[in-house]
Design a protein around this motif. Structure first.
Motif, short mmCIF file in Angstrom:
data_model
loop_
_atom_site.label_atom_id
_atom_site.label_comp_id
_atom_site.label_asym_id
_atom_site.label_seq_id
_atom_site.Cartn_x
_atom_site.Cartn_y
_atom_site.Cartn_z
N GLN A 198 0.83 -1.21 0.00
CA GLN A 198 0.00 0.00 0.00
C GLN A 198 0.86 1.26 0.00
O GLN A 198 0.56 2.22 -0.72
N ASP A 199 1.90 1.26 0.82
CA ASP A 199 2.77 2.44 0.90
C ASP A 199 3.45 2.70 -0.44
O ASP A 199 3.43 3.83 -0.95
N GLY A 224 11.10 -10.56 -9.22
CA GLY A 224 10.85 -9.61 -8.16
C GLY A 224 9.62 -8.78 -8.48
O GLY A 224 9.52 -8.22 -9.57
N ARG A 225 8.67 -8.69 -7.52
CA ARG A 225 7.43 -7.99 -7.84
C ARG A 225 7.15 -6.79 -6.93
O ARG A 225 7.01 -5.68 -7.40
N TYR A 226 7.04 -6.99 -5.62
CA TYR A 226 6.58 -5.89 -4.77
C TYR A 226 7.53 -5.68 -3.60
O TYR A 226 8.02 -6.64 -3.01
N TRP A 227 7.75 -4.42 -3.30
CA TRP A 227 8.64 -4.02 -2.22
C TRP A 227 7.97 -2.92 -1.41
O TRP A 227 7.18 -2.12 -1.95
N ARG A 229 -2.80 5.03 -6.05
CA ARG A 229 -3.50 4.01 -5.28
C ARG A 229 -2.99 2.64 -5.73
O ARG A 229 -2.62 2.46 -6.88
N PRO A 230 -2.99 1.67 -4.83
CA PRO A 230 -2.51 0.34 -5.22
C PRO A 230 -3.42 -0.30 -6.26
O PRO A 230 -4.64 -0.13 -6.23
#
Length: 378
Positions: free
Chosen positions: A228-229, A282-285, A237-238
Motif C-alpha cells: 500500500q505504501d 521480483g514484484r513488490y517491495w 492508489r494500489p
C-alpha cells in the motif's frame, strides 16, 4: 488438426484450470489459471478497474489448444509499456483511443508467453482473432506486451508493429555462490557491494526467506502494508486489492518467496518474488522504516543469493531502474507488438518505433559499458 475456432471468455473461471494450464510449456507463474483467477476473484481486475477480462480460447474440435490473457482496457494504467502519448495523439486527431485490447498480465512487467499454445498455427489464430475483434468493435488498437521474442517475430510476420523496451536482468553464469558472482566483477565494484551488504545487514534485525507453508497470515498483513505504501506513492492508489494476497496464499504460496526484514520482532520491510521454472521474478517491495541499502539487499542481493542456491537462470527485478546496474543487473530487451486500425497512424507509429528501437539499442550499449563486470565477463 481439426478446424480451429477461437472464442471469448469473460472470466478465466469459464475454462477448467487444467485445460488452461496445459496449453503452453509452463514455468511462468503469471499466466497460470490460478494467478489470473486470483486477480479476478479479488476484484483487482473487472468492473470498475478498467481491465475487463476478454480472454481468448482456441479449440481444435472439442480440444482446447491455446489461450491468451486478453482484456478490454479503458485506460493505459498498470501496463509498464507506455502508450499514453499515442492515446493523446489519437484523441487530438479527433479519434477515440479507448477502449483498446490488451493481451497482457495485469500490473506485471515480466516477460512470458502471451499466445499460450505449443503450435505456431494456433498462436497465429489467436493473434488474428484479436485483430478481428478489434476491427468488428471499431477499436483503435490491440497490444501484446512483454511477449516473447518468438511471439514478436510471429506478430511482425502478420503485420503487427514490434516495439523494443528495456529492463535490467541478472543472469546466472553458473555461479556456485554469491562470492563466485562477486568474482566476476571489477575489484572496485566488488568492494562496493560487500560494503553495501554489510551496511544493509546492520539494520538491527534479521532477514527471513519465506515460501510455501512458512508463509503465514501475519506475513501477508505486513506485505499488504508495504505494498500500500509503495503503490500509493508510485501510482496514487494500489492496483491490487487486499483479497488478492489472501488468494495468492491459498493457491500460490509455493510459487511465492518473501524476503522479510524484522526488527525487534516487527516487520519493517519486505520484498515479494514469484518463482518460475527458470527465473525469479521480483514484484513488490515496501517498508515502514528507512534503513540504508535495505531495499537493495532485499530486492536484488537476496534474490541473487536465492537464484544461485536454487540453480535458476536469471532474476527479473521488475520495470526500469538504472540503479540495478551496479548490482549486476544488466540491460535486457523486452518486446511487445501492436496493431492499430488507422493506416495513417500506423505509418506514423512505424517510423517512430524504428527511431525508438535505434535509441534503445544505443542506450543499452552505452549503459552496459558502465556495468560492474570485468571486461569480457558478462
Amino acid at each position: 488438426m481439426a478446424e480451429l475456432t477461437v472464442s471469448i471468455l469473460h472470466g478465466v473461471d469459464a475454462l477448467d484450470a487444467a485445460a488452461w494450464d496445459a496449453c503452453g510449456p509452463g514455468g511462468d507463474p503469471f499466466t497460470t489459471h490460478r494467478f489470473l483467477l486470483a486477480l479476478e476473484q479479488s476484484k483487482s481486475v473487472g468492473k470498475g478497474t478498467g481491465w475487463h477480462p476478454s480472454h481468448l480460447v482456441a479449440r481444435s474440435g472439442d480440444r482446447v489448444v491455446g489461450v491468451a490473457p486478453l482484456y478490454l482496457k479503458t485506460h493505459s494504467q498498470g501496463e509498464y509499456i507506455f502508450d499514453h502519448a499515442w492515446a493523446d495523439a489519437w484523441q487530438r486527431a479527433g479519434g477515440q483511443y479507448y477502449p483498446k485490447l490488451q493481451c497482457a498480465v495485469p500490473f506485471t512487467p515480466a516477460t512470458g508467453p502471451r499466445l499460450i499454445a505449443d503450435d505456431p498455427q494456433v498462436q497465429a489464430a489467436l493473434l488474428a482473432a484479436m485483430t478481428q475483434i478489434a476491427g468488428r468493435a471499431d477499436l483503435s488498437s490491440a497490444h501484446v506486451t512483454f511477449c516473447t521474442e518468438a511471439e514478436r517475430a510471429l506478430g511482425e510476420a502478420q503485420g503487427w508493429l514490434g516495439r523494443t523496451t528495456t529492463q535490467y536482468h541478472w543472469q546466472n553464469a553458473g555461479y556456485g555462490n554469491y562470492e563466485d558472482f562477486l568474482g566476476a566483477l571489477s575489484s572496485r565494484k566488488r568492494k562496493a557491494l560487500r560494503k553495501e551488504r554489510e551496511r544493509a545487514n546492520a539494520f538491527g534485525g534479521r532477514i527471513l526467506a519465506l515460501t510455501g507453508d512458512d508463509l503465514r497470515p501475519e506475513h501477508w498483513d505486513a506485505m499488504w502494508t508495504f505494498y500500500q505504501d509503495t503503490g500509493g506513492r508510485k501510482w496514487g492508489r494500489p492496483y491490487l486489492t487486499r483479497a488478492f494476497f489472501d488468494l495468492l496464499h491459498q493457491t500460490m504460496r509455493d510459487d511465492c518467496l518473501l524476503f522479510l526484514a524484522e526488527r525487534d520482532g516487527r516487520p519493517v520491510a519486505g520484498a515479494l518474488n514469484l518463482i518460475g521454472r527458470e527465473t525469479l521474478y521480483g514484484r513488490y517491495w515496501g517498508c515502514t522504516e528507512d534503513h540504508p541499502f535495505l531495499h537493495f539487499e532485499l530486492c536484488y542481493h537476496r534474490a541473487i543469493d536465492w537464484a544461485i542456491e536454487h540453480r535458476l537462470s536469471r532474476v527479473e527485478a521488475g520495470a526500469q531502474g538504472e540503479h540495478k546496474l551496479a548490482r549486476g543487473y544488466m540491460p535486457a530487451e523486452t518486446h511487445s507488438i501492436h496493431w492499430v486500425s488507422d493506416a495513417g497512424f500506423r505509418r506514423a507509429l512505424q517510423g517512430y518505433l524504428a527511431q525508438e528501437a535505434e535509441a534503445v539499442g544505443d542506450d543499452m550499449a552505452e549503459t552496459a559499458a558502465f556495468g560492474p563486470y570485468r571486461r569480457g565477463d558478462g
